[in-house]
Design an enzyme around this catalytic site. Structure first.
Site, PDB file in Angstrom:
ATOM      1  CB  SER A   1      -0.909   0.014   1.225  1.00 51.25           C
ATOM      2  OG  SER A   1      -1.538   1.276   1.353  1.00 51.25           O
TER       3      SER A   1
ATOM      4  CG  HIS B   1      -4.046  -1.653  -1.622  1.00 46.29           C
ATOM      5  ND1 HIS B   1      -5.129  -2.423  -2.010  1.00 46.29           N
ATOM      6  CD2 HIS B   1      -4.501  -0.845  -0.628  1.00 46.29           C
ATOM      7  CE1 HIS B   1      -6.178  -2.109  -1.269  1.00 46.29           C
ATOM      8  NE2 HIS B   1      -5.821  -1.150  -0.423  1.00 46.29           N
TER       9      HIS B   1
ATOM     10  CG  ASP C   1      -5.394   2.367   0.850  1.00 46.62           C
ATOM     11  OD1 ASP C   1      -6.334   1.570   0.730  1.00 46.62           O
ATOM     12  OD2 ASP C   1      -4.297   2.060   1.334  1.00 46.62           O
TER      13      ASP C   1
ATOM     14  CG  MET D   1      -8.338   7.305   2.263  1.00 44.94           C
ATOM     15  SD  MET D   1      -7.388   7.426   3.803  1.00 44.94           S
ATOM     16  CE  MET D   1      -6.542   5.864   3.796  1.00 44.94           C
TER      17      MET D   1
ATOM     18  CG  HIS E   1      -9.463   0.210  -0.759  1.00 47.52           C
ATOM     19  ND1 HIS E   1      -8.887   0.063   0.492  1.00 47.52           N
ATOM     20  CD2 HIS E   1     -10.815   0.166  -0.538  1.00 47.52           C
ATOM     21  CE1 HIS E   1      -9.830  -0.054   1.407  1.00 47.52           C
ATOM     22  NE2 HIS E   1     -11.009   0.006   0.807  1.00 47.52           N
TER      23      HIS E   1
ATOM     24  CG  MET F   1     -11.279   3.236   1.822  1.00 47.14           C
ATOM     25  SD  MET F   1     -10.036   3.167   3.131  1.00 47.14           S
ATOM     26  CE  MET F   1      -8.552   3.368   2.157  1.00 47.14           C
TER      27      MET F   1
ATOM     28  CG  MET G   1     -11.468  -2.544   5.032  1.00 43.48           C
ATOM     29  SD  MET G   1      -9.877  -2.141   4.279  1.00 43.48           S
ATOM     30  CE  MET G   1      -9.097  -1.167   5.582  1.00 43.48           C
TER      31      MET G   1
ATOM     32  CG  ASP H   1      -5.728  -2.672   3.580  1.00 45.61           C
ATOM     33  OD1 ASP H   1      -4.733  -2.510   4.307  1.00 45.61           O
ATOM     34  OD2 ASP H   1      -6.190  -1.769   2.854  1.00 45.61           O
TER      35      ASP H   1
END
Length: 216
Positions: free
Chosen positions: A7, A32, A34, A36, A65, A67, A136, A174
């Protein structure tokens, strides 16, 4: 084969390009990413321009991913930026089946993420159409958290469901995984491991990835 997905949320952003090239050289299986929005989770991270700019640096799979709230609004933009897999949270989408099919309409893979307290039953009718389930094992929003032990039971539940409906699915986990607990996570049924702090805790990225693989 167990895949390692570092990540880059835990990377040094001032050296992001360098780190991405290192990950490819060190045998990482995917990256990966993330995303957000500061609404679904209490943090803000990568946006579409960043992903687009680093896409040209590597041929590794971009595992994006989301979020974020209302993820379906941004699917096409993330596809255009270079995503190979887009994972959306079950908790953020009222019409999750439609969003999964929308993602797959672009010819890429689709996943659904579950927060620690979200029941595996929520994906019972989705799993046959998914490429990946992301469990998660920390509450999303920040790196460096401790693995939540009950998530091992959730991994086993997803594995049992997949054995019935979708044996080839990727079961990704994760949060809080390092060389000390990766074996138990894999033994529970995971086959894709996200690791942030464990990979980027120092400048020895190659050594850290090898330690994760050795821990399996």
């Amino acid at each position: 084969m167990i895949k390692i997905a570092p990540s880059i949320l835990s990377a040094d952003f001032s050296r992001l390009g360098e780190h991405i090239k290192q990950l490819e050289a060190c045998g990482a299986d995917m990256i990966h990413i993330d995303v957000m929005d500061g609404m679904f989770v209490p943090n803000i991270s990568f946006g579409i321009p960043i992903i687009k700019s680093i896409r040209k640096l590597t041929k590794l799979t971009f595992d994006v991913h989301l979020m974020i709230e209302e993820p379906s609004r941004y699917v096409e933009d993330f596809v255009g930026a270079g995503a190979d897999i887009i994972t959306v949270h079950y908790e953020t989408d009222r019409h999750i089946d439609r969003t999964i099919n929308y993602i797959k309409s672009f010819g890429i893979k689709a996943g659904v993420a579950l927060n620690p307290a979200t029941s595996v039953d929520s994906i019972k009718y989705l799993i046959s159409n998914l490429d990946m389930v992301l469990i998660m094992s920390v509450n999303p929003g920040f790196g460096g958290q401790k693995y939540i032990d009950y998530c091992s039971d959730k991994i086993s539940e997803v594995r049992a469901l997949a054995d019935i409906h979708n044996k080839d699915i990727m079961i990704q986990v994760d949060g809080g995984i390092d060389e000390t607990n990766i074996r138990s996570v894999v033994n529970s049924g995971a086959n894709v491991i996200v690791a942030g702090s464990a990979v980027f805790k120092n400048d020895e990225i190659d050594k850290n990835i090898k330690a994760l693989r050795a821990g399996i």
